[in-house]
Design a protein around this motif. Structure first.
Motif, mmCIF file in Angstrom:
data_model
loop_
_atom_site.group_PDB
_atom_site.id
_atom_site.type_symbol
_atom_site.label_atom_id
_atom_site.label_comp_id
_atom_site.label_asym_id
_atom_site.label_seq_id
_atom_site.Cartn_x
_atom_site.Cartn_y
_atom_site.Cartn_z
ATOM 1 N N LEU A 71 0.831 -1.200 0.000
ATOM 2 C CA LEU A 71 0.000 0.000 0.000
ATOM 3 C C LEU A 71 0.865 1.249 0.000
ATOM 4 O O LEU A 71 0.561 2.226 -0.694
ATOM 5 N N ASP A 72 1.961 1.232 0.755
ATOM 6 C CA ASP A 72 2.882 2.376 0.795
ATOM 7 C C ASP A 72 3.430 2.673 -0.596
ATOM 8 O O ASP A 72 3.489 3.826 -1.022
ATOM 9 N N ARG A 73 3.875 1.621 -1.289
ATOM 10 C CA ARG A 73 4.443 1.814 -2.627
ATOM 11 C C ARG A 73 3.389 2.349 -3.591
ATOM 12 O O ARG A 73 3.667 3.221 -4.429
ATOM 13 N N HIS A 74 2.198 1.823 -3.484
ATOM 14 C CA HIS A 74 1.097 2.283 -4.328
ATOM 15 C C HIS A 74 0.822 3.762 -4.080
ATOM 16 O O HIS A 74 0.701 4.558 -5.020
ATOM 17 N N TYR A 75 0.752 4.149 -2.815
ATOM 18 C CA TYR A 75 0.450 5.538 -2.470
ATOM 19 C C TYR A 75 1.595 6.456 -2.876
ATOM 20 O O TYR A 75 1.365 7.567 -3.366
ATOM 21 N N ASP A 76 2.835 6.005 -2.691
ATOM 22 C CA ASP A 76 3.981 6.827 -3.061
ATOM 23 C C ASP A 76 4.011 7.095 -4.561
ATOM 24 O O ASP A 76 4.532 8.122 -5.009
ATOM 25 N N GLY A 77 3.440 6.183 -5.331
ATOM 26 C CA GLY A 77 3.383 6.388 -6.772
ATOM 27 C C GLY A 77 2.498 7.560 -7.178
ATOM 28 O O GLY A 77 2.595 8.062 -8.306
ATOM 29 N N LEU A 78 1.673 8.030 -6.251
ATOM 30 C CA LEU A 78 0.806 9.181 -6.524
ATOM 31 C C LEU A 78 1.485 10.507 -6.185
ATOM 32 O O LEU A 78 0.928 11.567 -6.455
ATOM 33 N N ARG A 79 2.673 10.439 -5.575
ATOM 34 C CA ARG A 79 3.277 11.633 -4.974
ATOM 35 C C ARG A 79 3.436 12.787 -5.961
ATOM 36 O O ARG A 79 3.082 13.933 -5.663
ATOM 37 N N SER A 80 3.997 12.513 -7.132
ATOM 38 C CA SER A 80 4.230 13.593 -8.084
ATOM 39 C C SER A 80 2.937 14.281 -8.487
ATOM 40 O O SER A 80 2.851 15.514 -8.537
ATOM 41 N N ARG A 81 1.902 13.494 -8.757
ATOM 42 C CA ARG A 81 0.619 14.084 -9.129
ATOM 43 C C ARG A 81 0.000 14.845 -7.957
ATOM 44 O O ARG A 81 -0.604 15.905 -8.139
ATOM 45 N N GLN A 82 0.161 14.304 -6.738
ATOM 46 C CA GLN A 82 -0.368 14.992 -5.560
ATOM 47 C C GLN A 82 0.274 16.364 -5.407
ATOM 48 O O GLN A 82 -0.403 17.362 -5.108
ATOM 49 N N ILE A 83 1.582 16.412 -5.569
ATOM 50 C CA ILE A 83 2.282 17.684 -5.405
ATOM 51 C C ILE A 83 1.903 18.648 -6.523
ATOM 52 O O ILE A 83 1.682 19.840 -6.288
#
Length: 208
Positions: A142-154
């Protein structure tokens, strides 16, 4: 020490893609190389990585296109974040593992980043607040999945600050509501606070 490719990749992902003024622009390998002082080969490698992540589009003879996120992409991002973050809130409340101290420290740090020119740092802290909640579940996949959203989140977070003056204060208030609900052990209030936070960001972004 970072390689040239890693340096270029980090710069493009953390600085260029997060800049609201860069949305819709084309960048050439030489322009990027001149900005960060590396040769064109690692720039090309970094661009290929970003294209594989669907963060840029490589257009022959024109360069790397930073396509603005569409309304649909932003909506889908918020929907996905909501599912993950509400689950995380329910899980940590149910297990008694609410990371109250860590979230409080992040929120205090974020509160000090409301000055002019600190938008990217503010949103980096914003992401860390949410990622810390998700990480407390203890599910590495789940952590890896969520971290994959980081660039779009920022990207969308910085855009929201750019679109609405005073958005930083609203974000801090919304984060406090999430933290208060977590500390109180109130799963329903936590779900509501998370949904309200994401919905308010979505409204700002779709309003342009």
């Amino acid at each position: 020490m970072q390689s040239g490719r890693e340096k270029a990749y980090t710069y493009l992902k953390e600085v260029v893609l997060a800049d609201p003024e860069m949305q819709g622009r084309f960048l050439t390998e030489q322009e990027i190389a001149d900005r960060i002082g590396v040769s064109r080969t690692p720039i090309r490698e970094a661009l290929l990585l970003l294209a594989a992540e669907d963060l840029i589009q490589l257009v022959p003879k024109r360069g790397a296109h930073i396509a603005p996120l569409s309304g649909r992409e932003i909506t889908e991002l918020m929907e996905l974040r909501g599912m993950v973050e509400r689950y995380a809130a329910e899980h940590v409340i149910g297990s008694g593992d609410v990371p109250a101290r860590a979230l409080t420290e992040i929120l205090e740090r974020q509160s000090a980043l409301t000055g002019p020119g600190q938008g990217r740092e503010f949103i980096a802290a914003d992401h860390l607040f949410h990622a810390t909640l998700v990480a407390s579940v203890g599910n590495a996949l789940l952590d890896r999945h969520y971290d994959g959203l980081r660039s779009r989140q920022i990207r969308v977070g910085v855009a929201a600050l750019h679109n609405q003056p005073g958005r930083q204060e609203a974000v801090l208030a919304e984060h406090r509501a999430i933290l208060d609900a977590l500390v109180a052990g109130d799963a329903e209030a936590a779900r509501t606070a998370i949904t309200g936070h994401l919905d308010s960001t979505l409204r700002v972004l779709l309003a342009g």
